[in-house]
Motif scaffolding. Structure first.
Motif, PDB file in Angstrom:
ATOM      1  N   CYS A   1       2.533   2.032 -12.195  1.00 38.00           N
ATOM      2  CA  CYS A   1       1.781   3.282 -12.108  1.00 38.00           C
ATOM      3  C   CYS A   1       0.776   3.413 -13.247  1.00 38.00           C
ATOM      4  O   CYS A   1      -0.342   3.880 -13.026  1.00 38.00           O
ATOM      5  CB  CYS A   1       2.748   4.469 -12.098  1.00 38.00           C
ATOM      6  SG  CYS A   1       3.644   4.642 -10.535  1.00 38.00           S
TER       7      CYS A   1
ATOM      8  N   LEU B   1       6.456   3.591  -3.151  1.00 31.57           N
ATOM      9  CA  LEU B   1       6.676   2.667  -4.261  1.00 31.57           C
ATOM     10  C   LEU B   1       7.927   1.824  -4.067  1.00 31.57           C
ATOM     11  O   LEU B   1       8.126   0.839  -4.768  1.00 31.57           O
ATOM     12  CB  LEU B   1       6.763   3.439  -5.580  1.00 31.57           C
ATOM     13  CG  LEU B   1       5.511   4.217  -5.975  1.00 31.57           C
ATOM     14  CD1 LEU B   1       5.736   4.958  -7.280  1.00 31.57           C
ATOM     15  CD2 LEU B   1       4.304   3.315  -6.075  1.00 31.57           C
TER      16      LEU B   1
ATOM     17  N   MET C   1       0.839   6.887  -2.732  1.00 28.11           N
ATOM     18  CA  MET C   1       1.241   6.136  -3.920  1.00 28.11           C
ATOM     19  C   MET C   1       0.932   6.917  -5.193  1.00 28.11           C
ATOM     20  O   MET C   1       1.742   6.970  -6.115  1.00 28.11           O
ATOM     21  CB  MET C   1       0.569   4.764  -3.946  1.00 28.11           C
ATOM     22  CG  MET C   1       1.098   3.836  -2.875  1.00 28.11           C
ATOM     23  SD  MET C   1       0.328   2.224  -2.931  1.00 28.11           S
ATOM     24  CE  MET C   1       1.485   1.377  -3.992  1.00 28.11           C
TER      25      MET C   1
ATOM     26  N   CYS D   1       3.324   8.228  -8.121  1.00 26.76           N
ATOM     27  CA  CYS D   1       3.084   7.822  -9.507  1.00 26.76           C
ATOM     28  C   CYS D   1       2.959   9.036 -10.425  1.00 26.76           C
ATOM     29  O   CYS D   1       3.277   8.949 -11.608  1.00 26.76           O
ATOM     30  CB  CYS D   1       1.830   6.955  -9.616  1.00 26.76           C
ATOM     31  SG  CYS D   1       2.113   5.220  -9.188  1.00 26.76           S
TER      32      CYS D   1
END
Length: 91
Positions: free
Chosen positions: A81, A25, A64, A68
């Motif tokens: 997210c 991220l 990812m 998140c």
């Protein structure tokens, strides 16, 4: 103990810790496709985000989503997210 050895050890530890903190991220090359501008302030439409998500490698998607789902990692990217999860990224 040699001061040089201590300094090199401290430098190596700080480099490894810095690499561990940065995640998917925080990587511009991972996040840029989801945004309309170079400053990554404006997210693309839901349809465009879904296309980008579908075109990503499964390993990148998993990385990812893991970030998140981690409260500490996702806090600076909460809006992103939330949108990713709403688009079906949390499957």
């Amino acid at each position: 103990m040699n001061i040089r050895t201590v300094c090199l050890g401290a430098l190596a530890a700080s480099i490894l810790a810095g690499a561990a903190i940065a995640g998917a991220l925080d990587e511009p090359k991972m996040m840029a496709p989801f945004f309309t501008d170079a400053s990554m302030k404006t997210m693309k439409s839901d349809a465009d985000m879904k296309k980008v998500w579908a075109g990503m490698a499964k390993g990148d998607q998993a990385m990812m989503m893991k970030e998140c789902n981690d409260a500490a990692m996702s806090k600076p990217h909460a809006q992103f997210c939330e949108k990713l999860k709403a688009l079906g990224g949390s499957k």
